[in-house]
Design an enzyme around this catalytic site. Sequence first.
Site, PDB file in Angstrom:
ATOM      1  N   SER A 226       0.194  -4.315   4.243  1.00  0.00           N
ATOM      2  CA  SER A 226       0.628  -3.261   5.154  1.00  0.00           C
ATOM      3  C   SER A 226       1.504  -3.850   6.254  1.00  0.00           C
ATOM      4  CB  SER A 226      -0.600  -2.524   5.703  1.00  0.00           C
ATOM      5  OG  SER A 226      -0.252  -1.289   6.245  1.00  0.00           O
ATOM      6  N   GLU A 345      -1.004   5.080  -2.527  1.00  0.00           N
ATOM      7  CA  GLU A 345      -0.870   4.500  -1.187  1.00  0.00           C
ATOM      8  C   GLU A 345      -1.220   5.488  -0.075  1.00  0.00           C
ATOM      9  OE1 GLU A 345      -0.527   1.558  -0.254  1.00  0.00           O
ATOM     10  OE2 GLU A 345       0.513   0.381  -1.770  1.00  0.00           O
ATOM     11  N   HIS A 454      -4.487   2.887  -0.198  1.00  0.00           N
ATOM     12  CA  HIS A 454      -3.907   1.856   0.659  1.00  0.00           C
ATOM     13  C   HIS A 454      -4.992   0.866   1.077  1.00  0.00           C
ATOM     14  CE1 HIS A 454      -0.733   0.365   3.251  1.00  0.00           C
ATOM     15  NE2 HIS A 454      -1.523   0.412   4.299  1.00  0.00           N
TER      16      HIS A 454
END
EC number: 3.1.1.1
Length: 575
Positions: A226, A345, A454
Site C-alpha cells: 500500500s 483491492e 487489500h
Amino acid sequence: MSGNWVHPGQILIWAIWVLAAPTKGPSAEGPQRNTRLGWIQGKQVTVLGSPVPVNVFLGVPFAAPPLGSLRFTNPQPASPWDNLREATSYPNLCLQNSEWLLLDQHMLKVHYPKFGVSEDCLYLNIYAPAHADTGSKLPVLVWFPGGAFKTGSASIFDGSALAAYEDVLVVVVQYRLGIFGFFTTWDQHAPGNWAFKDQVAALSWVQKNIEFFGGDPSSVTIFGESAGAISVSSLILSPMAKGLFHKAIMESGVAIIPYLEAHDYEKSEDLQVVAHFCGNNASDSEALLRCLRTKPSKELLTLSQKTKSFTRVVDGAFFPNEPLDLLSQKAFKAIPSIIGVNNHECGFLLPMKEAPEILSGSNKSLALHLIQNILHIPPQYLHLVANEYFHDKHSLTEIRDSLLDLLGDVFFVVPALITARYHRDAGAPVYFYEFRHRPQCFEDTKPAFVKADHADEVRFVFGGAFLKGDIVMFEGATEEEKLLSRKMMKYWATFARTGNPNGNDLSLWPAYNLTEQYLQLDLNMSLGQRLKEPRVDFWTSTIPLILSASDMLHSPLSSLTFLSLLQPFFFFCAP
C-alpha cells in the site's frame, strides 16, 4: 542528507570496537551488536516450526529525533552513545491518530501491544537469524509499512518468521506521517517529502551498519504494501536513493496511484489555514516555519485534519519530476522487481473505513453518481462507464460488486500494470502476481462476497501463522494456508537472494514480458495472462480519447489522463 552518518569522535573508538570485541551470538543478557554509533543489545526469539532462533533488535535509531528546529527538515544524523543501548522495547509510533490502529486490529484480525506515540520516532527494527554475524552476507529485506502515509508502525510487522525460515535479514522502518511527513511551503524553506527522505536515511543506515548484523549491504531488497509499496516505487524513481538498494517488491501500490498530489487551489487553501493557525501571512514561509516549530505536536495533528494538500510534491530533490514522467522517460535504474495486486483491492477494508453504506448494495444511479464525483467524468460520457462495468448487472449486489471492482481497477490494478510495463520496457526483470486467496480467519468478520482484500497477502509474506510472540498477525490459519505462506516467503526470499523468485519446489513464475504472463498466488498456484486487459484498455485508451475531445480540459491528454482525475477519492480509498 549528505550521507555522512559517522560522528567524528566515534571513528577511532568504533574501529577499536570492531577489532577488539566479539559480535557473535547472544550473551546471557541478549545478543549484542555494534553499530557505527554504539553498541546495542537485543533479545532472542523463536518461531513455530523452525529450529532457527532469531536475534531481534527493536528501536534502533537511524536519525536524530525530528523535534524543535529539526521539525520539517531533512533527517539529521543520530547522536552516538557511550553505554550499551537496550534494544528490546518497541519504539514509539510516529505521531498519528492511533484510533485507526485499534480499528485495524478488529478489522484485520490482528493483535499487538499498546504503543506510545511521539514525534521522536525515527527508528527501525531488525530481525536476523541468530547465526548471522559480520561476514555472513545474508540478503536484506527492508520493509516500509503502509497506512495512507497517515497511520502505521514498524512494530506491527514481525520479521522473525521470515528471517528464521528463509535465512534472511528483515529490517522494518518507521518514517514521519501526515503533516509531519509532508508539510511543505512549496519553496526552498520547506520543500517537503520528509517521509521519503526519512526512508532514504534509513537505507543509508542499512548500507553502513547491516553487515554487523550479518547482512549484505550489496544485496538489499526494499518491499512494502500500500503506502509502503508507493514508497518503494517512489524510491526507485528518486536520485536521492540511488545505490542504496538493488531489488524491489511492490504489493498493492505504485508511485502513479492518482491521489498523491494536491490541486493548486487546495494548496492555497491549506496555506491559508496554516497562516490563520499561526497568525501569519501565508506568503511568509519562514515565519510560518518558525511558528509551526514551536507548536505542540498534538496541535499540529489536529491542524492536519483540516488540510489535505500536504502530500507528495515534486521538490527537485527527491522527485526531480512527476513520477509518470520519470517512468515514461526511463529516468530510473532498471532493477529487478516484483509488482502485484490482490483480486479484490477495494472489496471491504478500504470502503468499510470511509463509505460502509455501499457494502450492502448499490443501485446503478447511485453508483454512477459516485463515479462521476470521483472521476470527474462529464455526465454525457457516464454511459461509457456504465456499459463497461454495469451493462449486464441488475441487482443491488451485482452493481455493488462491479463498483468495487471498478475502484480496485482504477486505484490499484491499472496503475500497477502500467508501472510493470514501464519497468519491463526499461529492460528491468519484472515479475507480476495477483493474490487470490481469502484468508479463512475472516469467515466471521467479512461478508462472503469479499475475495482477497487489500492487505490480505501481508500475513502470508511475513509468515504470520508461525509467530508466537506478542505480535499476532494470523490467528487460525489452516494447514493449507500455512503451506501457501511458506511458498510466498520462499518466493520473496529467493527473489531477494537472486533477483528471480523461481526456485526448487516452487511453481514456475514467468517474467512479465510482452506476453504479460503472471502468477496467480492461491492455495493452488496457476498462471494468468494479460490481467484485465479490456479494463486496462478502457481506462488508458477509451476514456482518455473521449475526454480529450471534450471541453472539460484545455490541454492534450495522455493515455494516462485518468490518473490525474481521481484526487477527490483520497479520503475514500486511501491505501
